[in-house]
Design a protein around this motif. Structure first.
Motif, PDB file in Angstrom:
ATOM      1  N   GLY A   1       7.910  27.404   6.710  1.00 14.25           N
ATOM      2  CA  GLY A   1       6.528  27.634   7.096  1.00 14.25           C
ATOM      3  C   GLY A   1       5.601  27.642   5.899  1.00 14.25           C
ATOM      4  O   GLY A   1       5.870  27.030   4.864  1.00 14.25           O
ATOM      5  N   THR A   2       4.464  28.356   6.029  1.00 12.80           N
ATOM      6  CA  THR A   2       3.425  28.486   4.996  1.00 12.80           C
ATOM      7  C   THR A   2       2.879  27.124   4.558  1.00 12.80           C
ATOM      8  O   THR A   2       3.243  26.079   5.100  1.00 12.80           O
ATOM      9  N   THR A   3       2.001  27.148   3.586  1.00 11.50           N
ATOM     10  CA  THR A   3       1.384  25.952   3.007  1.00 11.50           C
ATOM     11  C   THR A   3       0.828  25.037   4.105  1.00 11.50           C
ATOM     12  O   THR A   3       0.916  23.815   4.020  1.00 11.50           O
ATOM     13  N   HIS A   4       0.241  25.641   5.132  1.00  6.61           N
ATOM     14  CA  HIS A   4      -0.123  24.893   6.337  1.00  6.61           C
ATOM     15  C   HIS A   4      -1.188  23.834   6.075  1.00  6.61           C
ATOM     16  O   HIS A   4      -1.114  22.732   6.633  1.00  6.61           O
ATOM     17  N   SER A   5      -2.157  24.129   5.233  1.00  8.49           N
ATOM     18  CA  SER A   5      -3.252  23.181   5.009  1.00  8.49           C
ATOM     19  C   SER A   5      -2.738  21.899   4.351  1.00  8.49           C
ATOM     20  O   SER A   5      -3.035  20.789   4.798  1.00  8.49           O
ATOM     21  N   TYR A   6      -1.976  22.058   3.292  1.00  9.60           N
ATOM     22  CA  TYR A   6      -1.461  20.891   2.572  1.00  9.60           C
ATOM     23  C   TYR A   6      -0.427  20.146   3.410  1.00  9.60           C
ATOM     24  O   TYR A   6      -0.451  18.919   3.493  1.00  9.60           O
ATOM     25  N   ARG A   7       0.488  20.880   4.023  1.00  7.44           N
ATOM     26  CA  ARG A   7       1.523  20.245   4.853  1.00  7.44           C
ATOM     27  C   ARG A   7       0.898  19.359   5.932  1.00  7.44           C
ATOM     28  O   ARG A   7       1.317  18.221   6.131  1.00  7.44           O
ATOM     29  N   THR A   8      -0.075  19.912   6.651  1.00  8.61           N
ATOM     30  CA  THR A   8      -0.640  19.154   7.769  1.00  8.61           C
ATOM     31  C   THR A   8      -1.404  17.930   7.278  1.00  8.61           C
ATOM     32  O   THR A   8      -1.385  16.879   7.938  1.00  8.61           O
ATOM     33  N   SER A   9      -2.045  18.027   6.113  1.00  6.47           N
ATOM     34  CA  SER A   9      -2.772  16.862   5.599  1.00  6.47           C
ATOM     35  C   SER A   9      -1.815  15.725   5.266  1.00  6.47           C
ATOM     36  O   SER A   9      -2.104  14.552   5.529  1.00  6.47           O
ATOM     37  N   LYS A  10      -0.663  16.074   4.701  1.00  4.92           N
ATOM     38  CA  LYS A  10       0.293  15.035   4.313  1.00  4.92           C
ATOM     39  C   LYS A  10       1.121  14.542   5.511  1.00  4.92           C
ATOM     40  O   LYS A  10       1.509  13.361   5.559  1.00  4.92           O
ATOM     41  N   ALA A  11       1.377  15.413   6.473  1.00  5.26           N
ATOM     42  CA  ALA A  11       2.049  14.949   7.694  1.00  5.26           C
ATOM     43  C   ALA A  11       1.154  13.970   8.447  1.00  5.26           C
ATOM     44  O   ALA A  11       1.619  12.946   8.977  1.00  5.26           O
ATOM     45  N   ALA A  12      -0.146  14.268   8.491  1.00  3.01           N
ATOM     46  CA  ALA A  12      -1.091  13.343   9.115  1.00  3.01           C
ATOM     47  C   ALA A  12      -1.167  12.037   8.331  1.00  3.01           C
ATOM     48  O   ALA A  12      -1.296  10.952   8.913  1.00  3.01           O
ATOM     49  N   LEU A  13      -1.090  12.122   7.001  1.00  2.00           N
ATOM     50  CA  LEU A  13      -1.074  10.921   6.171  1.00  2.00           C
ATOM     51  C   LEU A  13       0.139  10.055   6.503  1.00  2.00           C
ATOM     52  O   LEU A  13       0.045   8.820   6.534  1.00  2.00           O
ATOM     53  N   ASN A  14       1.279  10.679   6.755  1.00  2.00           N
ATOM     54  CA  ASN A  14       2.468   9.926   7.145  1.00  2.00           C
ATOM     55  C   ASN A  14       2.247   9.162   8.445  1.00  2.00           C
ATOM     56  O   ASN A  14       2.648   8.002   8.585  1.00  2.00           O
ATOM     57  N   MET A  15       1.618   9.817   9.414  1.00  2.33           N
ATOM     58  CA  MET A  15       1.300   9.133  10.666  1.00  2.33           C
ATOM     59  C   MET A  15       0.359   7.963  10.415  1.00  2.33           C
ATOM     60  O   MET A  15       0.504   6.883  11.005  1.00  2.33           O
ATOM     61  N   LEU A  16      -0.599   8.172   9.524  1.00  5.80           N
ATOM     62  CA  LEU A  16      -1.515   7.096   9.175  1.00  5.80           C
ATOM     63  C   LEU A  16      -0.768   5.925   8.551  1.00  5.80           C
ATOM     64  O   LEU A  16      -1.032   4.758   8.875  1.00  5.80           O
ATOM     65  N   ALA A  17       0.175   6.221   7.661  1.00  7.23           N
ATOM     66  CA  ALA A  17       0.963   5.154   7.040  1.00  7.23           C
ATOM     67  C   ALA A  17       1.712   4.351   8.089  1.00  7.23           C
ATOM     68  O   ALA A  17       1.763   3.117   8.036  1.00  7.23           O
ATOM     69  N   LYS A  18       2.302   5.051   9.044  1.00  2.00           N
ATOM     70  CA  LYS A  18       3.037   4.369  10.110  1.00  2.00           C
ATOM     71  C   LYS A  18       2.101   3.493  10.950  1.00  2.00           C
ATOM     72  O   LYS A  18       2.418   2.332  11.258  1.00  2.00           O
ATOM     73  N   GLY A  19       0.943   4.045  11.314  1.00  2.00           N
ATOM     74  CA  GLY A  19      -0.001   3.278  12.117  1.00  2.00           C
ATOM     75  C   GLY A  19      -0.553   2.079  11.381  1.00  2.00           C
ATOM     76  O   GLY A  19      -0.682   0.981  11.960  1.00  2.00           O
TER      77      GLY A  19
ATOM     78  N   LYS B   1       0.736  -8.126  10.645  1.00  2.00           N
ATOM     79  CA  LYS B   1       0.383  -9.547  10.795  1.00  2.00           C
ATOM     80  C   LYS B   1      -0.199 -10.138   9.515  1.00  2.00           C
ATOM     81  O   LYS B   1      -0.203 -11.363   9.333  1.00  2.00           O
ATOM     82  N   GLU B   2      -0.690  -9.262   8.632  1.00  2.00           N
ATOM     83  CA  GLU B   2      -1.209  -9.720   7.344  1.00  2.00           C
ATOM     84  C   GLU B   2      -0.119  -9.768   6.274  1.00  2.00           C
ATOM     85  O   GLU B   2      -0.386 -10.156   5.137  1.00  2.00           O
ATOM     86  N   GLY B   3       1.087  -9.342   6.648  1.00  2.00           N
ATOM     87  CA  GLY B   3       2.182  -9.315   5.689  1.00  2.00           C
ATOM     88  C   GLY B   3       2.102  -8.178   4.693  1.00  2.00           C
ATOM     89  O   GLY B   3       2.714  -8.219   3.624  1.00  2.00           O
ATOM     90  N   VAL B   4       1.350  -7.112   5.049  1.00  2.00           N
ATOM     91  CA  VAL B   4       1.149  -5.985   4.149  1.00  2.00           C
ATOM     92  C   VAL B   4       2.172  -4.886   4.433  1.00  2.00           C
ATOM     93  O   VAL B   4       2.374  -4.501   5.590  1.00  2.00           O
ATOM     94  N   THR B   5       2.808  -4.395   3.393  1.00  2.00           N
ATOM     95  CA  THR B   5       3.773  -3.307   3.483  1.00  2.00           C
ATOM     96  C   THR B   5       3.074  -1.983   3.195  1.00  2.00           C
ATOM     97  O   THR B   5       2.426  -1.839   2.161  1.00  2.00           O
ATOM     98  N   VAL B   6       3.200  -1.018   4.121  1.00  2.00           N
ATOM     99  CA  VAL B   6       2.591   0.299   3.951  1.00  2.00           C
ATOM    100  C   VAL B   6       3.698   1.351   4.002  1.00  2.00           C
ATOM    101  O   VAL B   6       4.447   1.418   4.986  1.00  2.00           O
ATOM    102  N   VAL B   7       3.806   2.158   2.958  1.00  2.00           N
ATOM    103  CA  VAL B   7       4.885   3.134   2.855  1.00  2.00           C
ATOM    104  C   VAL B   7       4.326   4.492   2.425  1.00  2.00           C
ATOM    105  O   VAL B   7       3.436   4.570   1.575  1.00  2.00           O
ATOM    106  N   ALA B   8       4.846   5.557   3.026  1.00  2.00           N
ATOM    107  CA  ALA B   8       4.579   6.916   2.560  1.00  2.00           C
ATOM    108  C   ALA B   8       5.641   7.267   1.524  1.00  2.00           C
ATOM    109  O   ALA B   8       6.843   7.102   1.781  1.00  2.00           O
TER     110      ALA B   8
ATOM    111  N   ILE C   1       0.857  -1.181   0.000  1.00  2.00           N
ATOM    112  CA  ILE C   1       0.000   0.000   0.000  1.00  2.00           C
ATOM    113  C   ILE C   1       0.899   1.239   0.000  1.00  2.00           C
ATOM    114  O   ILE C   1       1.771   1.376   0.860  1.00  2.00           O
ATOM    115  N   ILE C   2       0.668   2.119  -0.965  1.00  2.00           N
ATOM    116  CA  ILE C   2       1.432   3.359  -1.083  1.00  2.00           C
ATOM    117  C   ILE C   2       0.550   4.533  -0.702  1.00  2.00           C
ATOM    118  O   ILE C   2      -0.533   4.722  -1.266  1.00  2.00           O
ATOM    119  N   MET C   3       1.002   5.329   0.258  1.00  2.00           N
ATOM    120  CA  MET C   3       0.363   6.587   0.585  1.00  2.00           C
ATOM    121  C   MET C   3       1.139   7.700  -0.117  1.00  2.00           C
ATOM    122  O   MET C   3       2.326   7.918   0.185  1.00  2.00           O
TER     123      MET C   3
END
Length: 238
Positions: free
Chosen positions: A155-173, A180-187, A139-141
């Motif tokens: 700084g700046t670009t706060h809306s886009y930056r925060t959405s993708k930083a949160a996506l990175n956390m999601l990828a890690k989680g 356990k399913e053997g699935v690889t998840v990468v940002a 799975i590729i994020m």
């Protein structure tokens, strides 16, 4: 050959992933909100026939996700590319005002989060069993260099930056959840690319960006799960 599902496949990076995957003999499930108006996907379908399956999928809609899962009927997906994304109206040359301190447009910010973060989760949650049933289980994020907290020096670009930083956390989680399913998840950051979003002054052409991304994706294994890479295969700081 692999089966690859790509969200936001009707233009830019998603369309180029579709082109390059089909050219190498892979099967592609190309999803977008309005398949009836996706002329370039239709042209590819004429050329590649059954190797390309075009499906309607709005990543902001749970109903749309459920409908897609039903139509796929357990089809294994070797690589899920959560590519559908939004940075707001305009390109990087003209978008600063609504993402800058003092002039934030909160409605646009919510739209960005809905697509970039919740949309990726909605797609992954819906399709995780299809991915787990495949041989490659990847799975590729689709992240961004701008998601790196460690590299944020302007700084700046706060809306886009925060959405993708949160996506990175999601990828890690999700990497932890799906281990356990053997699935690889990468940002994966595609680099600053010459799309409608990136604008004509971007560093990478779409073809170059996707060619490099595909090399990275081809080499991924479980040992890479939960990591953040750029299109040259370098690990990026969170």
């Amino acid at each position: 050959m692999a089966t690859i599902l790509i969200t936001g496949a009707n233009r830019g990076i998603g369309l180029e992933h579709t082109r390059q995957a089909l050219a190498t003999g892979d099967t592609v499930i190309a999803t977008c909100r309005h398949p009836e108006s996706a002329a370039e996907l239709a042209d590819l379908a004429d050329k590649y026939g059954d190797n390309l399956r075009i499906e309607e999928f709005d990543v902001t809609s749970g109903e749309s996700a459920c409908a897609l899962v039903g139509r796929l009927d357990g089809t294994p997906i070797d690589v899920l590319i959560n590519n559908a994304g939004y940075q707001g109206p305009g390109t990087w040359n003209v978008e600063a005002n609504f993402q800058a301190l003092g002039s934030i447009d909160y409605d646009i910010w919510r739209d960005i989060l809905e697509i970039n973060l919740l949309g990726a989760m909605r797609a992954t949650e819906a399709l995780k069993d299809n991915v787990a049933a495949s041989d490659r289980k990847v799975i590729i994020m689709m992240s961004s260099d701008l998601a790196s907290i460690g590299r944020n020096t302007i700084g700046t670009t706060h809306s886009y930056r925060t959405s993708k930083a949160a996506l990175n956390m999601l990828a890690k989680g999700l990497a932890v959840d799906l281990e356990k399913e053997g699935v690889t998840v990468v940002a994966l950051s595609p680099g600053w690319t010459q799309t409608d979003m990136g604008g004509p002054k971007a560093i990478w052409t779409v073809e170059e960006s996707v060619t490099n991304q595909r090399k990275v994706i081809a080499g991924l294994g479980l040992e890479d799960s939960g990591k953040f890479y750029n299109l040259q295969g370098e690990e990026l700081p969170w």
